[in-house]
Design an enzyme around this catalytic site. Structure first.
Site, PDB file in Angstrom:
ATOM      1  N   HIS A  65      11.202  47.360  80.904  1.00 45.91           N
ATOM      2  CA  HIS A  65      10.218  47.015  79.876  1.00 45.91           C
ATOM      3  C   HIS A  65       9.359  48.210  79.507  1.00 45.91           C
ATOM      4  O   HIS A  65       8.139  48.134  79.526  1.00 45.91           O
ATOM      5  CB  HIS A  65       9.349  45.847  80.377  1.00 45.91           C
ATOM      6  N   HIS A 107       0.161  41.704  86.593  1.00 42.81           N
ATOM      7  CA  HIS A 107       1.501  42.247  86.304  1.00 42.81           C
ATOM      8  C   HIS A 107       2.512  41.310  86.980  1.00 42.81           C
ATOM      9  O   HIS A 107       2.503  40.108  86.748  1.00 42.81           O
ATOM     10  CB  HIS A 107       1.529  43.688  86.809  1.00 42.81           C
ATOM     11  N   LYS A 146      -8.338  32.796  83.358  1.00 41.88           N
ATOM     12  CA  LYS A 146      -7.076  33.320  82.828  1.00 41.88           C
ATOM     13  C   LYS A 146      -5.947  32.423  83.286  1.00 41.88           C
ATOM     14  O   LYS A 146      -5.886  32.055  84.465  1.00 41.88           O
ATOM     15  CB  LYS A 146      -6.845  34.732  83.349  1.00 41.88           C
ATOM     16  N   ILE A 147      -5.066  32.072  82.386  1.00 43.94           N
ATOM     17  CA  ILE A 147      -3.929  31.234  82.740  1.00 43.94           C
ATOM     18  C   ILE A 147      -2.746  32.159  82.999  1.00 43.94           C
ATOM     19  O   ILE A 147      -2.241  32.826  82.085  1.00 43.94           O
ATOM     20  CB  ILE A 147      -3.592  30.236  81.602  1.00 43.94           C
ATOM     21  N   MET A 148      -2.326  32.191  84.253  1.00 41.04           N
ATOM     22  CA  MET A 148      -1.264  33.124  84.637  1.00 41.04           C
ATOM     23  C   MET A 148       0.055  32.742  83.967  1.00 41.04           C
ATOM     24  O   MET A 148       0.424  31.568  83.958  1.00 41.04           O
ATOM     25  CB  MET A 148      -1.116  33.127  86.160  1.00 41.04           C
ATOM     26  N   HIS A 205      -0.097  38.907  76.771  1.00 39.09           N
ATOM     27  CA  HIS A 205       0.636  40.146  77.007  1.00 39.09           C
ATOM     28  C   HIS A 205      -0.057  41.283  76.282  1.00 39.09           C
ATOM     29  O   HIS A 205      -0.591  41.082  75.198  1.00 39.09           O
ATOM     30  CB  HIS A 205       2.084  40.017  76.497  1.00 39.09           C
ATOM     31  N   ASP A 246       6.914  35.640  82.928  1.00 33.95           N
ATOM     32  CA  ASP A 246       6.599  35.045  84.233  1.00 33.95           C
ATOM     33  C   ASP A 246       6.445  33.527  84.172  1.00 33.95           C
ATOM     34  O   ASP A 246       6.653  32.836  85.171  1.00 33.95           O
ATOM     35  CB  ASP A 246       5.322  35.678  84.802  1.00 33.95           C
ATOM     36  N   ARG A 265      13.797  45.090  88.778  1.00 35.34           N
ATOM     37  CA  ARG A 265      13.117  46.204  88.112  1.00 35.34           C
ATOM     38  C   ARG A 265      13.418  47.552  88.775  1.00 35.34           C
ATOM     39  O   ARG A 265      13.168  48.606  88.177  1.00 35.34           O
ATOM     40  CB  ARG A 265      11.610  45.922  88.039  1.00 35.34           C
ATOM     41  N   ARG A 293      -1.503  63.876  83.290  1.00 38.81           N
ATOM     42  CA  ARG A 293      -2.866  64.096  83.775  1.00 38.81           C
ATOM     43  C   ARG A 293      -3.818  63.941  82.589  1.00 38.81           C
ATOM     44  O   ARG A 293      -4.130  64.918  81.905  1.00 38.81           O
ATOM     45  CB  ARG A 293      -2.958  65.502  84.382  1.00 38.81           C
TER      46      ARG A 293
HETATM   47  C1  LIG Z   1      -1.303  40.322  80.483  1.00 37.86           C
HETATM   48  C2  LIG Z   1      -2.777  40.549  80.223  1.00 37.86           C
HETATM   49  C3  LIG Z   1      -3.388  41.329  81.396  1.00 37.86           C
HETATM   50  C4  LIG Z   1      -2.921  41.341  78.931  1.00 37.86           C
HETATM   51  O1  LIG Z   1      -4.228  41.659  78.827  1.00 37.86           O
HETATM   52  P1  LIG Z   1      -4.877  42.457  77.597  1.00 37.86           P
HETATM   53  O2  LIG Z   1      -3.865  43.075  76.727  1.00 37.86           O
HETATM   54  O3  LIG Z   1      -5.889  43.352  78.201  1.00 37.86           O
HETATM   55  O4  LIG Z   1      -5.502  41.278  76.781  1.00 37.86           O
HETATM   56  P2  LIG Z   1      -7.015  40.923  76.749  1.00 37.86           P
HETATM   57  O5  LIG Z   1      -7.536  40.731  78.138  1.00 37.86           O
HETATM   58  O6  LIG Z   1      -7.703  41.931  75.878  1.00 37.86           O
HETATM   59  O7  LIG Z   1      -6.962  39.513  76.044  1.00 37.86           O
HETATM   60  C5  LIG Z   1      -7.421  39.226  74.749  1.00 37.86           C
HETATM   61  C6  LIG Z   1      -8.128  37.870  74.789  1.00 37.86           C
HETATM   62  O8  LIG Z   1      -7.218  36.879  75.228  1.00 37.86           O
HETATM   63  C7  LIG Z   1      -7.693  36.292  76.439  1.00 37.86           C
HETATM   64  N1  LIG Z   1      -6.561  36.111  77.338  1.00 37.86           N
HETATM   65  C8  LIG Z   1      -5.551  36.988  77.535  1.00 37.86           C
HETATM   66  N2  LIG Z   1      -4.689  36.490  78.419  1.00 37.86           N
HETATM   67  C9  LIG Z   1      -5.181  35.288  78.790  1.00 37.86           C
HETATM   68  C10 LIG Z   1      -4.727  34.300  79.674  1.00 37.86           C
HETATM   69  N3  LIG Z   1      -3.591  34.460  80.354  1.00 37.86           N
HETATM   70  N4  LIG Z   1      -5.478  33.167  79.823  1.00 37.86           N
HETATM   71  C11 LIG Z   1      -6.601  32.996  79.121  1.00 37.86           C
HETATM   72  N5  LIG Z   1      -7.086  33.897  78.259  1.00 37.86           N
HETATM   73  C12 LIG Z   1      -6.369  35.040  78.101  1.00 37.86           C
HETATM   74  C13 LIG Z   1      -8.680  37.284  77.019  1.00 37.86           C
HETATM   75  O9  LIG Z   1      -9.601  36.678  77.871  1.00 37.86           O
HETATM   76  C14 LIG Z   1      -9.291  37.840  75.768  1.00 37.86           C
HETATM   77  O10 LIG Z   1     -10.207  36.907  75.282  1.00 37.86           O
HETATM   78  P3  LIG Z   1     -11.599  37.395  74.657  1.00 37.86           P
HETATM   79  O11 LIG Z   1     -11.223  38.237  73.464  1.00 37.86           O
HETATM   80  O12 LIG Z   1     -12.284  36.128  74.332  1.00 37.86           O
HETATM   81  O13 LIG Z   1     -12.277  38.191  75.730  1.00 37.86           O
HETATM   82  C15 LIG Z   1      -3.496  39.201  80.079  1.00 37.86           C
HETATM   83  O14 LIG Z   1      -2.934  38.486  79.002  1.00 37.86           O
HETATM   84  C16 LIG Z   1      -3.464  38.374  81.339  1.00 37.86           C
HETATM   85  O15 LIG Z   1      -4.292  38.590  82.242  1.00 37.86           O
HETATM   86  N6  LIG Z   1      -2.497  37.417  81.466  1.00 37.86           N
HETATM   87  C17 LIG Z   1      -2.361  36.630  82.672  1.00 37.86           C
HETATM   88  C18 LIG Z   1      -1.571  37.393  83.720  1.00 37.86           C
HETATM   89  C19 LIG Z   1      -0.108  37.496  83.380  1.00 37.86           C
HETATM   90  O16 LIG Z   1       0.526  36.533  83.001  1.00 37.86           O
HETATM   91  N7  LIG Z   1       0.412  38.698  83.571  1.00 37.86           N
HETATM   92  C20 LIG Z   1       1.812  38.983  83.322  1.00 37.86           C
HETATM   93  C21 LIG Z   1       1.937  39.868  82.123  1.00 37.86           C
HETATM   94  S1  LIG Z   1       3.611  40.128  81.664  1.00 37.86           S
END
Ligand SMILES: CC(C)(COP(=O)(O)OP(=O)(O)OC[C@H]1O[C@@H](n2cnc3c(N)ncnc32)[C@H](O)[C@@H]1OP(=O)(O)O)[C@@H](O)C(=O)NCCC(=O)NCCS
Length: 377
Positions: free
Chosen positions: A188, A223, A256-258, A262, A313, A338, A357
């Protein structure tokens, strides 16, 4: 000499949107593809072993090349006794931690350990592809009070792993579903763990060190660790009838809902759509559709109210559960797959290396004078 300040300061928190290097291995642009092949086509027309060959060697194998590749993998399916002794000594250790240690231990026994040429790195990558499933399965069985099983040379990477867990060769349906999950997890581009592996490689460190670091990065809940949280979320929601109330309360608490969201995909992850079909079929076979129905409630509400979509996931956690696999195996399974993408990136980084860096924006105190200890009160 003071460090030179960049003429134009570019800052993107979390490196969002930053192009941090070039790669010919995969792209998310125009839908995810590995070396030019759309992942959907790969899941329909190729096996994980073929995709592993594609990622490591650059092209899909011919039937003959695949046979030779699989026999090389089968010949490397061995673990040093001291690693098994370590698993026995710490049966309750966290599987991702033992896997991280396992890769480090395996480096000591790798005949190419001191050679970081492209050829040696390919051999090391193939060995890890062979050894990681054994380590995951052996640690699992020992933690369950069972002895590890011996690999079956005639089985593919996915089938052999499932065999090593239970002693049963999987049915065609189970084997296909699991293999598809491995294909989708294989690569990815510049995700956090792959970038970690590239940073380590950029210092001219070795492949095993890069993989150990990548495993550490993958373990985190944002992640790869997310796939182990999916069933927690679904169980907490209780079932399709209680899911909406539970989810709305979780949203109100800003949880956060796992398995959702993305960094790159803001309108959905093609991999999640592909694996969802397999998760549902596996749940039907297991007569456990309540988690699929609960998942549907989440998908509907999060899409309409937060424009949040499932990532890979989300169906992977449900698929593995429906296949009867224990939750602590889920992120190690991600590693099993991976390892191919990581290794391809290590080899690519090493072949066009420049030290990674970046700079930091300083937000600490302004320059001040050091007062001797006696004057500091
Ligand atoms: C993957 C992840 C880290 C990406 O994060 P990011 O690009 O930094 O996205 P952001 O945190 O800026 O999210 C944007 C908005 O969506 C919300 N959001 C993102 N993922 C969310 C989730 N899984 N559940 C609830 N809200 C979520 C954030 O809280 C944020 O809301 P806000 O603007 O009100 O603060 C994030 O979506 C996440 O934590 N997901 C859950 C973990 C997961 O499934 N990881 C596997 C990734 S492949």
């Amino acid at each position: 000499m003071p460090a030179s300040a960049p003429t134009e300061e570019i800052y993107s928190p979390g490196l969002e949107g930053v192009i941090a290097g070039e790669t010919a291995i995969s792209t998310v642009v125009g839908g995810l593809s590995y070396r030019g092949y759309p992942v959907g086509e790969l899941t329909e027309r190729a096996s994980f072993d073929e995709v592993a060959y594609l990622l490591l060697h650059g092209e899909l194998p011919t039937a003959q090349e695949l046979k030779i590749f699989q026999s090389r993998i089968a010949a490397s399916r061995r673990l040093p006794d001291c690693l098994l002794a370590l698993f026995r000594a710490a049966p309750q250790a966290i599987p991702m931690d033992t896997l991280r240690t396992a890769v480090s231990v395996l480096a000591h026994f790798d005949p190419d350990v001191a050679d970081s040429s492209r050829e040696a790195n390919l051999r090391k990558a193939e060995r890890l592809l062979a050894q990681i499933p054994l380590a995951v399965a052996a640690q699992y069985r020992l933690s369950e009070g069972q002895e590890p099983l011996v690999s079956r040379d005639d089985l593919s990477t996915g089938d052999n792993f499932l065999y090593l867990l239970s002693g049963q060769v999987p049915s065609a349906e189970v084997a296909k579903a699991f293999d598809v999950s491995l294909i989708l997890y294989a690569e990815h581009e510049f995700n956090a763990s792959t970038f970690t592996a590239r940073v380590v490689t950029s210092t001219e460190s070795d492949l095993h060190s890069a993989i150990v670091a990548a495993i550490g990065a993958l373990k985190g809940a944002l992640h790869g660790g997310a796939n182990e949280r999916v069933m927690d979320v679904l169980r907490a929601a209780g079932g399709p009838d209680t899911a909406e109330v539970w989810l709305r309360q979780a949203m109100a608490r800003k949880e956060k809902i796992m398995g959702f969201g993305h960094r790159v995909y803001k309108t959905g992850d093609v991999r999640a759509g592909i694996l969802k079909t397999f998760a549902r079929q596996a749940a039907e076979r297991a007569n456990a559709l309540q988690w699929e129905e609960t998942a549907e409630v989440f998908e509907r509400i999060l899409a309409t109210e937060k424009n949040l979509h499932p990532n890979l996931d989300w169906p992977a956690g449900r698929l593995y559960h429906a296949l009867g696999l224990e939750v602590p195996l889920y992120t190690p399974i991600f590693v099993m797959s991976r390892i191919t993408g990581w290794s391809a990136h290590v080899i690519e980084q090493a072949s066009h290396n420049r030290l990674i860096r970046p700079r930091a924006r300083y937000i600490g105190p302004a320059v001040r004078t050091v007062r001797p200890l006696a004057e500091r009160g």
